[in-house]
Write a protein that holds these residues in place. Structure first.
Motif, short mmCIF file in Angstrom:
data_model
loop_
_atom_site.label_atom_id
_atom_site.label_comp_id
_atom_site.label_asym_id
_atom_site.label_seq_id
_atom_site.Cartn_x
_atom_site.Cartn_y
_atom_site.Cartn_z
N MET A 145 0.82 -1.21 0.00
CA MET A 145 0.00 0.00 0.00
C MET A 145 0.86 1.26 0.00
SD MET A 145 -2.97 1.13 2.67
CE MET A 145 -3.77 2.73 2.53
N VAL A 146 2.01 1.19 0.68
CA VAL A 146 2.90 2.35 0.76
C VAL A 146 3.35 2.77 -0.62
CG1 VAL A 146 5.12 3.19 1.59
CG2 VAL A 146 3.67 1.81 3.09
N TRP A 147 3.71 1.77 -1.46
CA TRP A 147 4.18 2.08 -2.81
C TRP A 147 3.08 2.77 -3.62
CZ3 TRP A 147 9.09 2.14 -3.09
CH2 TRP A 147 9.87 1.20 -2.42
N PHE A 148 1.86 2.31 -3.47
CA PHE A 148 0.74 2.90 -4.19
C PHE A 148 0.54 4.35 -3.76
CE2 PHE A 148 -3.82 3.93 -4.38
CZ PHE A 148 -4.05 3.77 -5.75
N LEU A 149 0.57 4.61 -2.46
CA LEU A 149 0.38 5.97 -1.97
C LEU A 149 1.50 6.89 -2.43
CD1 LEU A 149 -0.87 5.27 1.67
CD2 LEU A 149 -2.23 5.95 -0.32
N ILE A 150 2.72 6.37 -2.49
CA ILE A 150 3.85 7.17 -2.98
C ILE A 150 3.61 7.57 -4.43
CG2 ILE A 150 6.29 7.07 -3.64
CD1 ILE A 150 6.78 5.38 -1.14
N CYS A 151 3.14 6.62 -5.24
CA CYS A 151 2.88 6.89 -6.65
C CYS A 151 1.79 7.94 -6.82
CB CYS A 151 2.49 5.61 -7.38
SG CYS A 151 3.85 4.44 -7.61
N VAL A 152 0.71 7.82 -6.05
CA VAL A 152 -0.38 8.81 -6.11
C VAL A 152 0.14 10.17 -5.67
CG1 VAL A 152 -2.60 9.49 -5.16
CG2 VAL A 152 -2.21 7.12 -5.80
N GLY A 153 0.94 10.19 -4.60
CA GLY A 153 1.50 11.45 -4.11
C GLY A 153 2.39 12.12 -5.13
N LEU A 154 3.16 11.33 -5.88
CA LEU A 154 4.03 11.89 -6.92
C LEU A 154 3.20 12.53 -8.03
CD1 LEU A 154 6.75 9.10 -7.21
CD2 LEU A 154 7.10 11.44 -6.40
N LEU A 155 2.10 11.89 -8.40
CA LEU A 155 1.24 12.44 -9.44
C LEU A 155 0.62 13.77 -9.00
CD1 LEU A 155 -0.59 9.27 -10.82
CD2 LEU A 155 0.99 10.75 -12.07
N ILE A 156 0.12 13.80 -7.78
CA ILE A 156 -0.50 15.04 -7.28
C ILE A 156 0.55 16.14 -7.15
CG2 ILE A 156 -1.68 16.09 -5.31
CD1 ILE A 156 -3.02 13.36 -4.83
N GLY A 157 1.72 15.76 -6.62
CA GLY A 157 2.81 16.73 -6.52
C GLY A 157 3.25 17.23 -7.89
N GLY A 158 3.21 16.33 -8.89
CA GLY A 158 3.57 16.72 -10.25
C GLY A 158 2.67 17.80 -10.80
N TYR A 159 1.38 17.74 -10.44
CA TYR A 159 0.45 18.77 -10.90
C TYR A 159 0.80 20.13 -10.31
CZ TYR A 159 -3.70 21.69 -11.11
OH TYR A 159 -4.52 22.76 -11.31
N PHE A 160 1.04 20.19 -9.02
CA PHE A 160 1.27 21.47 -8.37
C PHE A 160 2.66 22.03 -8.66
CE2 PHE A 160 -2.23 19.84 -5.73
CZ PHE A 160 -3.05 20.95 -5.74
N ILE A 161 3.67 21.15 -8.73
CA ILE A 161 5.05 21.64 -8.90
C ILE A 161 5.42 21.75 -10.37
CG2 ILE A 161 7.47 21.19 -8.36
CD1 ILE A 161 6.50 19.67 -5.86
N TYR A 162 5.40 20.62 -11.08
CA TYR A 162 5.83 20.65 -12.48
C TYR A 162 4.79 21.34 -13.35
CZ TYR A 162 8.40 19.17 -16.60
OH TYR A 162 9.15 19.16 -17.76
N GLY A 163 3.51 21.16 -13.02
CA GLY A 163 2.45 21.82 -13.79
C GLY A 163 2.58 23.33 -13.74
N THR A 164 2.90 23.87 -12.56
CA THR A 164 3.10 25.31 -12.42
C THR A 164 4.30 25.77 -13.24
OG1 THR A 164 2.14 25.26 -10.20
CG2 THR A 164 3.51 27.16 -10.77
N PHE A 165 5.35 24.95 -13.23
CA PHE A 165 6.57 25.28 -14.00
C PHE A 165 6.27 25.30 -15.50
CE2 PHE A 165 10.39 23.67 -16.25
CZ PHE A 165 11.23 24.75 -16.01
N VAL A 166 5.56 24.29 -15.98
CA VAL A 166 5.21 24.22 -17.41
C VAL A 166 4.34 25.42 -17.81
CG1 VAL A 166 3.87 22.92 -19.12
CG2 VAL A 166 5.44 21.72 -17.57
N GLU A 167 3.40 25.77 -16.96
CA GLU A 167 2.54 26.93 -17.22
C GLU A 167 3.37 28.20 -17.31
OE1 GLU A 167 -1.64 28.27 -15.32
OE2 GLU A 167 0.07 28.51 -13.96
N LYS A 168 4.38 28.32 -16.46
CA LYS A 168 5.24 29.50 -16.47
C LYS A 168 6.06 29.56 -17.75
CE LYS A 168 8.69 31.94 -13.70
NZ LYS A 168 9.52 31.92 -12.45
N VAL A 169 6.56 28.41 -18.19
CA VAL A 169 7.33 28.36 -19.44
C VAL A 169 6.45 28.77 -20.61
CG1 VAL A 169 8.51 26.85 -21.08
CG2 VAL A 169 8.98 26.63 -18.62
N PHE A 170 5.22 28.27 -20.65
CA PHE A 170 4.31 28.62 -21.74
C PHE A 170 4.00 30.12 -21.71
CE2 PHE A 170 -0.01 29.35 -23.32
CZ PHE A 170 0.11 28.85 -24.61
#
Length: 483
Positions: free
Chosen positions: A1-26
């Motif tokens: 279960m820990v591995w699954f939660l880590i994967c979900v957390g990475l996806l959510i974090g990707g939206y807020f961190i990398y998504g914001t970065f991509v939006e800034k580049v655009f």
């Protein structure tokens, strides 16, 4: 279960961190008028709230792809989950964001016109043909799969459901987008959330099943496929929706014609892809968990991922809950299939320059598409799915190169699109050269070397073709903004 939660957390974090970065580049411009407001026609250009546009975008892109693909990919073991997470964040969500936002910047135009503008006329002609082929394959896949599940549930002849779904598709393709899609899809989005959250909670609290049983960290880097199928490059073709999918490039312009402000783009386009990644992650984990490993999964699947959907849904949620979950799996492809045909109609309309304000003209372009779709439903589902997978990733590759060319032209950080474009180019070339059924059947080593060399050539061509063409269209950067 820990591995699954880590994967979900990475996806959510990707939206807020990398998504914001991509939006800034655009570089969004909140004062720039979007096509929904500038070209409102009551048919395809209809302003919608951010939340409604998000739910419709999610349903448009989330067909059976993020369910069947991850189930098939689960045969490789938890390594499939890594591709879903990192592919979704760094390739799929970036692909979806740029396919949507470039359409917003170009009056809601479809992917062939975008490819033509930034990669040249050759790319435009290629994508016009290829996008129509892909959308027809998608439409057929997303008719056959739900019809088959409905037949399994009811015992009725599958052809009955094929006819019913075809009739619905025709209506949804030609009526204004806010009459059916805008009105009912938010409700279907709630059903999708029930399915995803319900199945996850059921397996977590179950005393009979364990989430990702017996898997260790090393298994995430190991190919566990019981049929000795190579992980490279097949996994990256098998799992498209949920990681990176060219089909999404044909769908994003639908909502690009409806978003009310450029600031909505990250949530609607990048966010919907992250949502689909979580759906894919859930089904990959369920496939590995419900059957207790890849060997039993391979036996239980019996070559058809629909069997996994049926067994896992009823086994985890009981008869009523299982029926609701399966209903969600049925609705998912239907809500993508109708928009596939709708996108095909709009691409043809752009190509032939036919106004879509009047119903007879919409019907004139839609009718031939449905005739071809009806013919393709007679082809074996497995064959259609294989061709869909390859066509899907070729389209994703082209869209990523289109976005890369746009960023190169405007002297922005193009590597956020160039790197995933290079990866997908290598995947596609290597797969086509190594595949025994769809390609040349060459040795994997030779195919991979050719894939790397081919990628270098394509990269050099894209960079050279954009040289000296920096910022040649002020409207691309939103400089023609309205207050």
């Amino acid at each position: 279960m820990v591995w699954f939660l880590i994967c979900v957390g990475l996806l959510i974090g990707g939206y807020f961190i990398y998504g914001t970065f991509v939006e800034k580049v655009f570089g969004i411009n909140e004062k720039r008028q979007t096509p929904a407001l500038a070209k409102t026609d009551g048919v395809d250009f209809v302003p919608m709230s951010q939340g409604k546009a998000y739910l419709i975008q999610l349903l448009n892109i989330a067909g059976v792809g993020p369910i069947f693909g991850p189930i098939l990919g689960a045969l490789y073991g938890p390594a499939a989950m890594l591709w879903i997470v990192f592919g979704c964040i760094f390739a799929g969500a970036v692909h979806d964001y740029f396919s949507g936002m470039l359409s917003v910047r170009n009056n809601g135009q479809s992917v062939p016109n975008l490819a033509g503008k930034y990669l040249g006329k050759g790319a435009k002609h290629f994508m016009n043909i290829f996008a129509i082929i892909l959308l027809l394959l998608v439409g057929v896949v997303f008719i056959s799969a739900p019809a088959g599940l409905l037949g399994k549930l009811t015992g009725w002849d599958v052809s009955i459901f094929l006819g019913i779904i075809f009739a619905y598709y025709l209506i949804a393709t030609i009526v204004p987008i806010d009459k059916i899609i805008g009105r009912f899809y938010p409700f279907f989005g709630a059903l999708l959330l029930f399915m995803s959250v319900g199945l996850t909670l059921a397996i977590v609290v179950s005393s009979e099943y364990t989430l990702l049983p017996g898997f260790e960290a090393k298994d995430f880097l190991t190919n566990l496929n019981p049929n000795d199928m190579p992980l490279w490059p097949a996994l990256f073709i098998t799992i498209a929706c949920g990681a990176v999918s060219g089909f999404h490039a044909t769908q994003s312009p639908l909502m690009a014609r409806c978003v009310e402000n450029e600031s909505n783009g990250r949530f609607v386009f990048f966010g919907a892809m992250i949502g689909e990644g979580i759906i894919a992650l859930i089904w990959c984990a369920i496939a590995l968990s419900f059957f207790g490993g890849v060997e039993n999964l391979n036996t239980g699947m019996a070559g058809n991922p629909a069997n996994v959907v049926y067994e896992a849904s009823t086994g985890l949620l009981g008869t009523v809950g299982g029926f609701m979950a399966i209903l969600g799996v049925i609705i998912l492809p239907i809500t993508s299939g109708d928009t596939a045909f709708r996108s095909a109609r709009l691409i043809l309309a752009e190509f032939f320059e036919v106004s879509q304000r009047k119903l007879p003209k919409r019907l004139m372009l839609a009718a031939p598409l449905f005739v071809l779709g009806a013919i393709l439903t007679q082809v074996d589902f497995g064959i259609i799915w294989r061709y869909f997978g390859v066509a899907n990733q070729i389209t994703a590759m082209m869209m990523l190169w289109t976005a890369s060319a746009y960023l190169l032209r405007h002297n922005k950080l193009h590597w956020i699109c160039t790197v995933p474009a290079m990866f997908m180019t290598c995947v596609v070339i290597s797969f086509l050269l190594s595949s025994q059924t769809l390609g040349a059947g060459l040795a994997m080593g030779i195919s991979t070397i050719a894939g790397v060399l081919g990628t270098i050539v394509v990269t050099a061509w894209v960079m050279n073709s954009t040289k000296g063409k920096l910022v040649d269209d002020a409207s691309d950067d939103g400089l023609n903004a309205t207050s």
